[in-house]
Design an enzyme around this catalytic site. Sequence first.
Site, PDB file in Angstrom:
ATOM      1  N   PRO A   1       1.016  -1.384   0.029  1.00 56.20           N
ATOM      2  CA  PRO A   1      -0.063  -0.009   0.044  1.00 56.20           C
ATOM      3  C   PRO A   1       0.809   1.236   0.039  1.00 56.20           C
ATOM      4  CG  PRO A   1      -0.144  -0.907   2.119  1.00 56.20           C
ATOM      5  CD  PRO A   1       0.671  -2.274   1.090  1.00 56.20           C
ATOM      6  N   ASN A   2       0.292   2.056  -0.845  1.00 55.63           N
ATOM      7  CA  ASN A   2       0.740   3.600  -0.886  1.00 55.63           C
ATOM      8  C   ASN A   2       1.985   3.739  -1.677  1.00 55.63           C
ATOM      9  OD1 ASN A   2      -1.139   4.920   1.010  1.00 55.63           O
ATOM     10  ND2 ASN A   2      -0.359   3.502   2.485  1.00 55.63           N
TER      11      ASN A   2
ATOM     12  N   ARG B   1       5.168  10.768  -2.568  1.00 54.07           N
ATOM     13  CA  ARG B   1       4.692  10.518  -1.097  1.00 54.07           C
ATOM     14  C   ARG B   1       6.316  10.710  -0.405  1.00 54.07           C
ATOM     15  NH1 ARG B   1       5.049   4.464   0.881  1.00 54.07           N
ATOM     16  NH2 ARG B   1       4.121   4.849   3.203  1.00 54.07           N
TER      17      ARG B   1
ATOM     18  N   ASN C   1       8.082  -5.732  -1.250  1.00 57.66           N
ATOM     19  CA  ASN C   1       7.954  -4.580  -0.189  1.00 57.66           C
ATOM     20  C   ASN C   1       6.588  -4.643  -0.030  1.00 57.66           C
ATOM     21  OD1 ASN C   1       7.916  -2.347   1.085  1.00 57.66           O
ATOM     22  ND2 ASN C   1       8.779  -0.989  -0.303  1.00 57.66           N
TER      23      ASN C   1
ATOM     24  N   ALA D   1       3.284  -1.044   4.594  1.00 58.41           N
ATOM     25  CA  ALA D   1       2.716  -1.102   6.075  1.00 58.41           C
ATOM     26  C   ALA D   1       2.308  -2.485   6.314  1.00 58.41           C
ATOM     27  CB  ALA D   1       1.616  -0.225   6.109  1.00 58.41           C
TER      28      ALA D   1
ATOM     29  N   ARG E   1      13.599   4.357  12.030  1.00 62.35           N
ATOM     30  CA  ARG E   1      12.311   5.120  12.202  1.00 62.35           C
ATOM     31  C   ARG E   1      11.614   4.598  13.222  1.00 62.35           C
ATOM     32  NH1 ARG E   1       9.271   4.631   6.267  1.00 62.35           N
ATOM     33  NH2 ARG E   1       8.301   6.483   7.465  1.00 62.35           N
TER      34      ARG E   1
ATOM     35  N   ARG F   1       7.813   0.218  13.294  1.00 57.49           N
ATOM     36  CA  ARG F   1       8.141  -0.033  11.980  1.00 57.49           C
ATOM     37  C   ARG F   1       9.588  -0.923  12.186  1.00 57.49           C
ATOM     38  NH1 ARG F   1       5.656   3.210   7.994  1.00 57.49           N
ATOM     39  NH2 ARG F   1       5.405   5.385   9.169  1.00 57.49           N
TER      40      ARG F   1
ATOM     41  N   HIS G   1      12.640  -2.898   1.752  1.00 53.22           N
ATOM     42  CA  HIS G   1      12.292  -1.655   2.384  1.00 53.22           C
ATOM     43  C   HIS G   1      12.962  -0.213   1.896  1.00 53.22           C
ATOM     44  CE1 HIS G   1       9.740  -4.084   4.938  1.00 53.22           C
ATOM     45  NE2 HIS G   1      11.027  -4.718   5.162  1.00 53.22           N
ATOM     46  N   ILE G   2      12.515   0.664   1.207  1.00 54.17           N
ATOM     47  CA  ILE G   2      12.985   1.651   0.509  1.00 54.17           C
ATOM     48  C   ILE G   2      14.064   2.579   1.979  1.00 54.17           C
ATOM     49  CG2 ILE G   2      12.877   3.975  -0.592  1.00 54.17           C
ATOM     50  CD1 ILE G   2      10.319   2.519  -1.920  1.00 54.17           C
ATOM     51  N   SER G   3      13.186   2.726   2.917  1.00 56.07           N
ATOM     52  CA  SER G   3      13.737   3.513   3.873  1.00 56.07           C
ATOM     53  C   SER G   3      14.155   2.394   5.010  1.00 56.07           C
ATOM     54  CB  SER G   3      12.783   4.067   4.405  1.00 56.07           C
ATOM     55  OG  SER G   3      11.511   3.233   5.355  1.00 56.07           O
TER      56      SER G   3
ATOM     57  N   ASP H   1       2.160 -16.088   6.004  1.00 56.13           N
ATOM     58  CA  ASP H   1       1.631 -17.539   5.958  1.00 56.13           C
ATOM     59  C   ASP H   1       1.783 -17.884   4.493  1.00 56.13           C
ATOM     60  OD1 ASP H   1       1.478 -17.569   8.578  1.00 56.13           O
ATOM     61  OD2 ASP H   1      -0.792 -17.797   8.485  1.00 56.13           O
TER      62      ASP H   1
ATOM     63  N   TYR I   1      11.038   8.464   0.796  1.00 50.31           N
ATOM     64  CA  TYR I   1      10.984   7.672  -0.272  1.00 50.31           C
ATOM     65  C   TYR I   1      11.840   7.887  -1.402  1.00 50.31           C
ATOM     66  CZ  TYR I   1       7.829   5.483   3.372  1.00 50.31           C
ATOM     67  OH  TYR I   1       7.296   5.054   4.528  1.00 50.31           O
TER      68      TYR I   1
ATOM     69  N   GLU J   1      13.150  -9.542   0.833  1.00 54.48           N
ATOM     70  CA  GLU J   1      12.150  -8.155   1.201  1.00 54.48           C
ATOM     71  C   GLU J   1      13.051  -7.119   1.156  1.00 54.48           C
ATOM     72  OE1 GLU J   1      11.676  -9.031   5.472  1.00 54.48           O
ATOM     73  OE2 GLU J   1      10.614  -7.153   5.683  1.00 54.48           O
TER      74      GLU J   1
ATOM     75  N   HIS K   1       4.693  -4.796   8.959  1.00 49.64           N
ATOM     76  CA  HIS K   1       4.595  -4.826  10.409  1.00 49.64           C
ATOM     77  C   HIS K   1       3.388  -5.361  11.013  1.00 49.64           C
ATOM     78  CE1 HIS K   1       7.456  -2.009   9.099  1.00 49.64           C
ATOM     79  NE2 HIS K   1       6.911  -1.193   8.626  1.00 49.64           N
TER      80      HIS K   1
HETATM   81  C1  DHK Z   1       7.214   1.518   3.174  1.00 47.47           C
HETATM   82  C2  DHK Z   1       5.848   1.980   3.646  1.00 47.47           C
HETATM   83  O1  DHK Z   1       5.045   2.210   3.208  1.00 47.47           O
HETATM   84  C3  DHK Z   1       6.174   1.828   5.273  1.00 47.47           C
HETATM   85  O2  DHK Z   1       4.863   1.632   5.886  1.00 47.47           O
HETATM   86  C4  DHK Z   1       7.259   1.033   5.928  1.00 47.47           C
HETATM   87  C5  DHK Z   1       8.479   0.920   3.758  1.00 47.47           C
HETATM   88  C6  DHK Z   1       8.364   1.031   5.161  1.00 47.47           C
HETATM   89  C7  DHK Z   1       9.547   1.232   2.733  1.00 47.47           C
HETATM   90  O3  DHK Z   1      10.574   1.770   3.482  1.00 47.47           O
HETATM   91  O4  DHK Z   1       9.744   0.884   1.791  1.00 47.47           O
HETATM   92  O5  DHK Z   1       7.243   1.021   7.252  1.00 47.47           O
END
Ligand code: DHK
Length: 145
Positions: free
Chosen positions: A11-12, A19, A75, A78, A108, A112, A101-103, A88, A24, A99, A81
């Site tokens: 998501p997002n 964003r 990735n 959210a 953080r 997270r 994660h961009i950040s 599963d 990011y 896996e 977490h």
């Molecule tokens: C991206 C998200 O949308 C966050 O909810 C995660 C992750 C971190 C990222 O760093 O790609 O906490």
Amino acid sequence: MSRTILILNGPNLNLLGTREPEIYGAATLDDVEAECTALAGDLGLAVDFRQTNHEGDLVTWIQKARGTAAGIVINPAAYTHTSVAILDALSTYEGPVVEVHISNIHRREAFRHHSFVSSRADGVIAGCGTHGYLLALRQVAHLLG
Ligand code: DHK
């Protein structure tokens, strides 16, 4: 044997580029897909690149990857977490999972810091910006040999 790597985004991440760019970055998800597609070509792989805002889509796509995708880069955003369902689903998948994660989620907020997905992932990349997707793709190629 398929040489297609499924790259999943939660998501997002459709808003990448606009964003919270200070967290990011400026690249859009289309930019990331183009870079992954180009690198996959160099590695003799193909990518199936997807994004959804819905947890169940990720679960269904992971289930369908069984026996069809050579590896998964994910990735979960959210859902990292919160989602036992994604963990599963990944646990039923037989191929390599990396896996991303961009950040740097460990630098953080405390909520997270824990990832449900990490207990299944063969590798975890965090804090490398969108370049992390390319690192993940290279690692999947390495694991496939
Ligand atoms: C991206 C998200 O949308 C966050 O909810 C995660 C992750 C971190 C990222 O760093 O790609 O906490």
